[in-house]
Design a protein around this motif. Structure first.
Motif, PDB file in Angstrom:
ATOM      1  N   LEU A   1       0.853  -1.021  -0.138  1.00  0.00           N
ATOM      2  CA  LEU A   1      -0.011   0.033  -0.150  1.00  0.00           C
ATOM      3  C   LEU A   1       1.006   1.238  -0.031  1.00  0.00           C
ATOM      4  N   SER A   2       1.920   1.121  -0.785  1.00  0.00           N
ATOM      5  CA  SER A   2       2.880   2.514  -1.014  1.00  0.00           C
ATOM      6  C   SER A   2       3.015   2.902  -2.337  1.00  0.00           C
ATOM      7  N   THR A   3       3.426   4.169  -2.497  1.00  0.00           N
ATOM      8  CA  THR A   3       3.641   4.605  -3.677  1.00  0.00           C
ATOM      9  C   THR A   3       4.826   4.930  -4.044  1.00  0.00           C
ATOM     10  N   ASN A   4       5.305   5.136  -5.309  1.00  0.00           N
ATOM     11  CA  ASN A   4       6.844   5.948  -5.590  1.00  0.00           C
ATOM     12  C   ASN A   4       6.514   7.397  -5.559  1.00  0.00           C
ATOM     13  N   GLU A   5       7.679   8.063  -5.549  1.00  0.00           N
ATOM     14  CA  GLU A   5       7.435   9.244  -5.781  1.00  0.00           C
ATOM     15  C   GLU A   5       6.948   9.917  -7.261  1.00  0.00           C
ATOM     16  N   ALA A   6       6.074  10.705  -7.184  1.00  0.00           N
ATOM     17  CA  ALA A   6       5.285  11.077  -8.576  1.00  0.00           C
ATOM     18  C   ALA A   6       6.379  11.616  -9.460  1.00  0.00           C
ATOM     19  N   ALA A   7       6.446  11.534 -10.689  1.00  0.00           N
ATOM     20  CA  ALA A   7       7.209  12.122 -11.805  1.00  0.00           C
ATOM     21  C   ALA A   7       6.391  12.724 -12.581  1.00  0.00           C
ATOM     22  N   THR A   8       6.951  14.002 -13.136  1.00  0.00           N
ATOM     23  CA  THR A   8       6.260  15.000 -13.994  1.00  0.00           C
ATOM     24  C   THR A   8       6.602  14.295 -15.427  1.00  0.00           C
ATOM     25  N   LEU A   9       5.383  14.195 -16.174  1.00  0.00           N
ATOM     26  CA  LEU A   9       5.336  13.824 -17.421  1.00  0.00           C
ATOM     27  C   LEU A   9       5.844  14.862 -18.486  1.00  0.00           C
ATOM     28  N   PRO A  10       6.709  14.508 -19.316  1.00  0.00           N
ATOM     29  CA  PRO A  10       7.028  15.816 -20.299  1.00  0.00           C
ATOM     30  C   PRO A  10       5.717  15.985 -21.005  1.00  0.00           C
ATOM     31  N   SER A  11       6.090  17.349 -21.934  1.00  0.00           N
ATOM     32  CA  SER A  11       4.702  17.739 -22.515  1.00  0.00           C
ATOM     33  C   SER A  11       4.290  16.414 -23.341  1.00  0.00           C
ATOM     34  N   ASN A  12       2.982  16.335 -23.768  1.00  0.00           N
ATOM     35  CA  ASN A  12       2.431  15.342 -24.776  1.00  0.00           C
ATOM     36  C   ASN A  12       3.175  15.130 -25.913  1.00  0.00           C
ATOM     37  N   GLU A  13       3.835  14.090 -26.078  1.00  0.00           N
ATOM     38  CA  GLU A  13       4.715  13.659 -27.131  1.00  0.00           C
ATOM     39  C   GLU A  13       3.663  13.740 -28.167  1.00  0.00           C
ATOM     40  N   TYR A  14       2.360  13.290 -28.067  1.00  0.00           N
ATOM     41  CA  TYR A  14       1.329  12.911 -29.184  1.00  0.00           C
ATOM     42  C   TYR A  14       0.470  14.040 -29.125  1.00  0.00           C
ATOM     43  N   GLU A  15       0.585  15.419 -28.739  1.00  0.00           N
ATOM     44  CA  GLU A  15      -0.194  16.458 -28.661  1.00  0.00           C
ATOM     45  C   GLU A  15      -1.147  16.695 -29.726  1.00  0.00           C
ATOM     46  N   ALA A  16      -0.547  16.558 -30.899  1.00  0.00           N
ATOM     47  CA  ALA A  16      -1.312  16.735 -32.205  1.00  0.00           C
ATOM     48  C   ALA A  16      -2.407  15.540 -32.306  1.00  0.00           C
ATOM     49  N   ASN A  17      -2.158  14.371 -31.833  1.00  0.00           N
ATOM     50  CA  ASN A  17      -3.259  13.315 -31.855  1.00  0.00           C
ATOM     51  C   ASN A  17      -4.310  13.698 -30.619  1.00  0.00           C
ATOM     52  N   GLU A  18      -4.329  14.662 -29.863  1.00  0.00           N
ATOM     53  CA  GLU A  18      -5.401  14.793 -28.927  1.00  0.00           C
ATOM     54  C   GLU A  18      -6.793  15.342 -29.375  1.00  0.00           C
ATOM     55  N   VAL A  19      -6.719  15.851 -30.666  1.00  0.00           N
ATOM     56  CA  VAL A  19      -8.104  16.126 -31.185  1.00  0.00           C
ATOM     57  C   VAL A  19      -8.649  14.680 -31.621  1.00  0.00           C
ATOM     58  N   MET A  20      -8.155  13.748 -32.277  1.00  0.00           N
ATOM     59  CA  MET A  20      -8.649  12.644 -32.682  1.00  0.00           C
ATOM     60  C   MET A  20      -8.836  11.828 -31.556  1.00  0.00           C
ATOM     61  N   ARG A  21      -8.089  11.779 -30.351  1.00  0.00           N
ATOM     62  CA  ARG A  21      -8.442  11.199 -29.198  1.00  0.00           C
ATOM     63  C   ARG A  21      -9.983  11.823 -28.638  1.00  0.00           C
ATOM     64  N   GLY A  22      -9.780  13.062 -28.303  1.00  0.00           N
ATOM     65  CA  GLY A  22     -10.920  13.566 -27.898  1.00  0.00           C
ATOM     66  C   GLY A  22     -12.153  13.584 -28.586  1.00  0.00           C
ATOM     67  N   ALA A  23     -11.873  13.210 -29.963  1.00  0.00           N
ATOM     68  CA  ALA A  23     -13.321  12.904 -30.848  1.00  0.00           C
ATOM     69  C   ALA A  23     -13.744  11.458 -30.415  1.00  0.00           C
ATOM     70  N   LEU A  24     -12.675  10.631 -30.435  1.00  0.00           N
ATOM     71  CA  LEU A  24     -12.958   9.350 -29.984  1.00  0.00           C
ATOM     72  C   LEU A  24     -13.698   8.997 -28.829  1.00  0.00           C
ATOM     73  N   GLN A  25     -13.174   9.918 -27.612  1.00  0.00           N
ATOM     74  CA  GLN A  25     -13.821   9.886 -26.307  1.00  0.00           C
ATOM     75  C   GLN A  25     -15.067  10.340 -26.348  1.00  0.00           C
ATOM     76  N   ASN A  26     -15.351  11.522 -27.294  1.00  0.00           N
ATOM     77  CA  ASN A  26     -16.661  11.981 -27.205  1.00  0.00           C
ATOM     78  C   ASN A  26     -17.616  10.784 -27.727  1.00  0.00           C
TER      79      ASN A  26
END
Length: 106
Positions: A12-37
């Protein structure tokens, strides 16, 4: 927001949270968002139970994964059922290949 960590369910433990780099697939977010909708609309229309969910995820530059799951139980009648489907959508130009896996348990 933008962090990732892992959970050890035995201790029941977690490791230290790491910050993600900026979304490497940011251009795909429009398509992913449309799929989610589309998934949200599909679930609200076809799954009357609140025990259902769905998500659209970016797997890599040209591949998306859609997961839909639902469960219905009637414990007083001693039955339950679960549906889980996973769909891979590989996009190449103006074409797409869709493959999926459906698991049903009653």
């Amino acid at each position: 927001d933008g962090s990732v960590f892992s959970v050890d369910h035995l201790t029941l433990s977690t490791n230290e949270a790491a910050t993600l780099p900026s979304n490497e697939y940011e251009a795909n977010e429009v398509m992913r968002g449309a799929l989610q909708n589309a998934v949200n609309s599909y679930i609200s229309t076809n799954y009357p139970s609140e025990q259902s969910a769905g998500g659209a995820f970016t797997k890599d530059e040209n591949t998306y994964v859609v997961v839909v799951t639902g469960e219905k139980t009637s414990l007083k009648n001693f039955w339950s059922g679960r549906w889980t489907s996973t769909w891979n959508l590989a996009v190449s130009g103006s074409t797409a290949n869709i493959s999926g896996d459906i698991k049903v348990r009653f």
